[in-house]
Design a protein around this motif. Structure first.
Motif, mmCIF file in Angstrom:
data_model
loop_
_atom_site.group_PDB
_atom_site.id
_atom_site.type_symbol
_atom_site.label_atom_id
_atom_site.label_comp_id
_atom_site.label_asym_id
_atom_site.label_seq_id
_atom_site.Cartn_x
_atom_site.Cartn_y
_atom_site.Cartn_z
ATOM 1 N N PRO A 187 -2.827 6.653 -9.903
ATOM 2 C CA PRO A 187 -3.611 5.436 -10.116
ATOM 3 C C PRO A 187 -3.005 4.234 -9.376
ATOM 4 C CG PRO A 187 -2.259 5.877 -12.030
ATOM 5 C CD PRO A 187 -2.046 7.036 -11.091
ATOM 6 N N VAL A 188 -3.861 3.361 -8.870
ATOM 7 C CA VAL A 188 -3.459 2.090 -8.254
ATOM 8 C C VAL A 188 -4.411 1.007 -8.757
ATOM 9 C CG1 VAL A 188 -2.438 3.085 -6.176
ATOM 10 C CG2 VAL A 188 -4.874 2.517 -6.202
ATOM 11 N N THR A 189 -3.929 -0.212 -8.840
ATOM 12 C CA THR A 189 -4.755 -1.334 -9.269
ATOM 13 C C THR A 189 -5.396 -1.977 -8.044
ATOM 14 O OG1 THR A 189 -3.277 -1.737 -11.124
ATOM 15 C CG2 THR A 189 -4.800 -3.510 -10.538
ATOM 16 N N VAL A 190 -6.693 -2.189 -8.112
ATOM 17 C CA VAL A 190 -7.414 -2.751 -6.969
ATOM 18 C C VAL A 190 -8.161 -4.009 -7.411
ATOM 19 C CG1 VAL A 190 -7.686 -0.525 -5.834
ATOM 20 C CG2 VAL A 190 -9.442 -1.321 -7.411
ATOM 21 N N ALA A 191 -8.424 -4.875 -6.439
ATOM 22 C CA ALA A 191 -9.207 -6.093 -6.669
ATOM 23 C C ALA A 191 -9.875 -6.481 -5.369
ATOM 24 C CB ALA A 191 -8.319 -7.222 -7.184
ATOM 25 N N GLN A 192 -11.014 -7.147 -5.499
ATOM 26 C CA GLN A 192 -11.714 -7.625 -4.312
ATOM 27 C C GLN A 192 -11.185 -8.998 -3.916
ATOM 28 O OE1 GLN A 192 -15.870 -7.369 -5.545
ATOM 29 N NE2 GLN A 192 -16.146 -5.647 -4.157
ATOM 30 N N PHE A 222 -1.124 -6.495 7.291
ATOM 31 C CA PHE A 222 -2.193 -5.592 6.869
ATOM 32 C C PHE A 222 -2.202 -5.492 5.353
ATOM 33 C CE2 PHE A 222 1.513 -2.906 6.972
ATOM 34 C CZ PHE A 222 1.328 -1.993 5.941
ATOM 35 N N VAL A 223 -3.303 -4.951 4.826
ATOM 36 C CA VAL A 223 -3.412 -4.634 3.406
ATOM 37 C C VAL A 223 -3.881 -3.189 3.284
ATOM 38 C CG1 VAL A 223 -3.891 -6.997 2.662
ATOM 39 C CG2 VAL A 223 -5.788 -5.505 3.316
ATOM 40 N N TRP A 224 -3.606 -2.586 2.129
ATOM 41 C CA TRP A 224 -4.134 -1.256 1.829
ATOM 42 C C TRP A 224 -5.454 -1.426 1.096
ATOM 43 C CZ3 TRP A 224 -2.107 2.286 4.586
ATOM 44 C CH2 TRP A 224 -0.732 2.397 4.806
ATOM 45 N N VAL A 225 -6.502 -0.743 1.584
ATOM 46 C CA VAL A 225 -7.799 -0.767 0.913
ATOM 47 C C VAL A 225 -8.170 0.667 0.529
ATOM 48 C CG1 VAL A 225 -8.542 -2.825 2.169
ATOM 49 C CG2 VAL A 225 -9.124 -0.566 3.061
ATOM 50 N N VAL A 226 -9.020 0.785 -0.492
ATOM 51 C CA VAL A 226 -9.497 2.089 -0.957
ATOM 52 C C VAL A 226 -10.962 2.213 -0.564
ATOM 53 C CG1 VAL A 226 -9.845 3.587 -2.948
ATOM 54 C CG2 VAL A 226 -7.864 2.047 -2.878
ATOM 55 N N ASP A 227 -11.296 3.275 0.196
ATOM 56 C CA ASP A 227 -12.677 3.422 0.665
ATOM 57 C C ASP A 227 -13.553 4.073 -0.404
ATOM 58 O OD1 ASP A 227 -12.103 6.113 0.684
ATOM 59 O OD2 ASP A 227 -11.989 6.292 2.867
ATOM 60 N N ILE A 267 -8.944 -3.854 -2.565
ATOM 61 C CA ILE A 267 -7.579 -4.002 -2.043
ATOM 62 C C ILE A 267 -6.585 -3.588 -3.114
ATOM 63 C CG2 ILE A 267 -5.889 -5.651 -1.145
ATOM 64 C CD1 ILE A 267 -8.219 -7.307 -0.122
ATOM 65 N N ILE A 268 -5.611 -2.805 -2.717
ATOM 66 C CA ILE A 268 -4.563 -2.390 -3.648
ATOM 67 C C ILE A 268 -3.628 -3.582 -3.885
ATOM 68 C CG2 ILE A 268 -2.619 -0.837 -4.036
ATOM 69 C CD1 ILE A 268 -4.013 1.222 -2.326
ATOM 70 N N VAL A 269 -3.570 -4.025 -5.144
ATOM 71 C CA VAL A 269 -2.736 -5.172 -5.497
ATOM 72 C C VAL A 269 -1.537 -4.755 -6.341
ATOM 73 C CG1 VAL A 269 -4.648 -6.800 -5.329
ATOM 74 C CG2 VAL A 269 -4.180 -5.682 -7.511
ATOM 75 N N SER A 270 -1.564 -3.550 -6.869
ATOM 76 C CA SER A 270 -0.431 -3.043 -7.644
ATOM 77 C C SER A 270 -0.343 -1.536 -7.427
ATOM 78 C CB SER A 270 -0.613 -3.365 -9.134
ATOM 79 O OG SER A 270 0.481 -2.901 -9.890
ATOM 80 N N GLY A 271 0.884 -1.016 -7.393
ATOM 81 C CA GLY A 271 1.090 0.390 -7.062
ATOM 82 C C GLY A 271 1.163 0.602 -5.566
ATOM 83 N N LEU A 272 1.630 -0.406 -4.833
ATOM 84 C CA LEU A 272 1.687 -0.308 -3.371
ATOM 85 C C LEU A 272 2.632 0.796 -2.909
ATOM 86 C CD1 LEU A 272 1.802 -4.150 -2.611
ATOM 87 C CD2 LEU A 272 -0.101 -2.609 -2.187
ATOM 88 N N GLN A 273 3.635 1.107 -3.738
ATOM 89 C CA GLN A 273 4.586 2.143 -3.344
ATOM 90 C C GLN A 273 3.938 3.522 -3.304
ATOM 91 O OE1 GLN A 273 4.561 0.466 -6.101
ATOM 92 N NE2 GLN A 273 4.798 1.837 -7.872
ATOM 93 N N ARG A 274 2.767 3.661 -3.909
ATOM 94 C CA ARG A 274 2.081 4.959 -3.919
ATOM 95 C C ARG A 274 1.077 5.079 -2.781
ATOM 96 N NH1 ARG A 274 0.511 3.740 -10.121
ATOM 97 N NH2 ARG A 274 2.623 3.656 -10.965
ATOM 98 N N ALA A 275 0.886 3.986 -2.054
ATOM 99 C CA ALA A 275 -0.155 3.981 -1.021
ATOM 100 C C ALA A 275 0.404 4.442 0.313
ATOM 101 C CB ALA A 275 -0.740 2.575 -0.886
ATOM 102 N N ARG A 276 -0.382 5.275 0.984
ATOM 103 C CA ARG A 276 -0.084 5.655 2.353
ATOM 104 C C ARG A 276 -1.400 6.066 3.011
ATOM 105 N NH1 ARG A 276 1.396 10.073 -0.715
ATOM 106 N NH2 ARG A 276 0.551 12.092 -0.002
ATOM 107 N N GLU A 277 -1.444 5.956 4.290
ATOM 108 C CA GLU A 277 -2.693 6.222 5.019
ATOM 109 C C GLU A 277 -3.216 7.636 4.706
ATOM 110 O OE1 GLU A 277 -5.917 5.511 7.441
ATOM 111 O OE2 GLU A 277 -4.358 4.073 6.893
ATOM 112 N N GLY A 278 -4.520 7.670 4.263
ATOM 113 C CA GLY A 278 -5.183 8.947 4.012
ATOM 114 C C GLY A 278 -4.912 9.556 2.664
ATOM 115 N N ALA A 279 -4.099 8.940 1.830
ATOM 116 C CA ALA A 279 -3.760 9.508 0.530
ATOM 117 C C ALA A 279 -4.882 9.229 -0.475
ATOM 118 C CB ALA A 279 -2.451 8.914 0.020
ATOM 119 N N PRO A 280 -5.251 10.223 -1.293
ATOM 120 C CA PRO A 280 -6.233 9.983 -2.352
ATOM 121 C C PRO A 280 -5.584 9.246 -3.520
ATOM 122 C CG PRO A 280 -5.516 12.256 -2.425
ATOM 123 C CD PRO A 280 -4.847 11.655 -1.224
#
Length: 395
Positions: free
Chosen positions: A29-34, A320-325, A368-381
């Protein structure tokens, strides 16, 4: 019917393999916000020095022994009104000089009156040819000389009166007095106009600051021929003091120097701040904040997208920012950022949160991922959790 041992072994092996297969892991899980689009005010800070609206040196303009106009009144550091009597400089010699100048006027007027009567008598006699024409001309010349003597005596009297007035020194403006620079009883004005004190009108304070050439161009873009309606002069100017506090009364620019200094490539600008309660003092250092738009390339734009500053990352490719498609897959999104500002309407009991202006790269629909950035990487679900839901879960 007997079961073949080989077949039994195969069935048992297959059952063991199925039992050992683990279920696939769930996406983290990651926290997202617009991104939020709102009006943003960015302050461009410039170092400034404060000065009173008026600062006057009080000097002795005549020679004599100094005394206070009121022995019981302490002027030093206090506010005084205009025309308050401050000092007296040995008036007796100047009063005597005025009296002598008055007597000289009276003597000159008496001589003039006598010459006037003599001229009238000789003129009357000249009409009957009892005296020569030359006698008439001499009498007229003597009268003119007497009238000039009266004018000269009156001028000297006026000068004496003016000099006598200098013996009583009054406050030229309303303001705050400095300490006395010369103690009463000293001789002043012997060789020069002795500086006795200074007085500063601090009811209004000026903040002088230097604006470099590039920001100045933005100032000039907003300047018009009508100063009263000019945006650059109507802006709410912020003053940040040396201790980091913000002065509670906004100011405005009232003067921009008419040329750029070729040596420093700056122009002097002045902002004026009300100071009725005397919270400011001349000589203080501060930062004058000029309110500008969030995008320096478009000074008329007031709104911009903002995101939590903590979710802005940087690598060799830039910010850059991490976004969830739509498929809940993490994607890298390059952005062009501006200044950071404090998030409005924050709980005063909580730490201040910063938001960063994003001028390019977002359209407002992104998650946009605002929390849990350590879990984000390109292409990861991932499993996106809206920020509002995450906040309620924490409560």
């Amino acid at each position: 019917m007997k079961t073949s041992p080989l077949l039994l072994a195969a069935v048992l092996l297959s059952a063991c393999e199925k039992k050992s297969e683990a279920p696939p892991p769930q996406p983290l899980p990651v926290t997202v916000a617009q991104p939020v689009k709102r009006e943003v005010t960015i302050y461009r800070d410039f170092p400034a020095t404060l000065a009173g609206a008026q600062q006057v040196e009080i000097r002795a303009r005549v020679r004599g022994i100094l005394s206070l106009a009121d022995e019981d009144l302490d002027f030093a550091g206090n506010l005084v009104e205009k025309d308050t009597e401050l000092f007296i400089i040995e008036p007796d010699p100047y009063q005597q000089a005025t009296a002598a100048a008055q007597a000289a006027v009276e003597r000159a007027e008496a001589t003039r009156d006598l010459k006037q009567k003599t001229f009238e008598r000789i003129s009357k006699a000249g009409k009957s040819r009892a005296v020569s024409e030359l006698d008439v001309e001499i009498a007229a010349a003597e009268l003119a000389e007497a009238e000039a003597a009266v004018a000269q005596a009156k001028a000297q009297l006026n000068e004496s009166v003016l000099t006598e007035d200098y013996t009583l020194i009054k406050a030229p403006i309303s303001g705050r007095m400095s300490r006395l620079l010369v103690d009463p009883g000293n001789l002043v004005g012997a060789t020069e106009s002795t500086l006795l004190a200074t007085i500063i009108d601090d009811s209004v304070m000026y903040a002088y600051f230097e604006v470099p050439e590039r920001p100045l161009i933005r100032f000039l873009e907003r300047r018009t021929a009508d100063k009263e309606n000019e945006p650059v002069y109507q802006s709410d100017i912020r003053l940040k003091l040396a201790d980091g506090s913000i002065y509670d009364k906004p100011g405005k620019i009232d003067y921009i120097e008419n040329e750029v200094d070729p040596a420093t490539r700056t122009a002097r600008v002045r902002a004026v701040f009300p100071n009725d309660d005397h919270q400011l003092a001349a000589g203080l250092y501060g930062l004058v904040g000029y309110p500008a738009g969030p995008n320096p390339e478009n000074v008329t734009e007031k709104e911009a997208f903002v995101v939590p500053s903590s979710c802005i990352l940087r690598d060799i490719g830039g910010n850059f920012v991490w976004v969830v498609d739509d498929q809940n897959i993490v994607r890298r999104r390059a952005v062009e950022t501006g200044d950071s500002v404090e998030k409005p309407d924050q709980d005063p009991n909580k730490p201040k949160e910063l938001e960063t202006v994003v001028n390019k790269g977002l359209d407002g629909t992104e998650r946009i991922i605002v929390s849990g950035l350590q879990r984000a990487r390109e292409g990861a679900p991932v499993t996106p959790v809206p920020a509002e839901q995450a906040a309620k879960a924490e409560e």
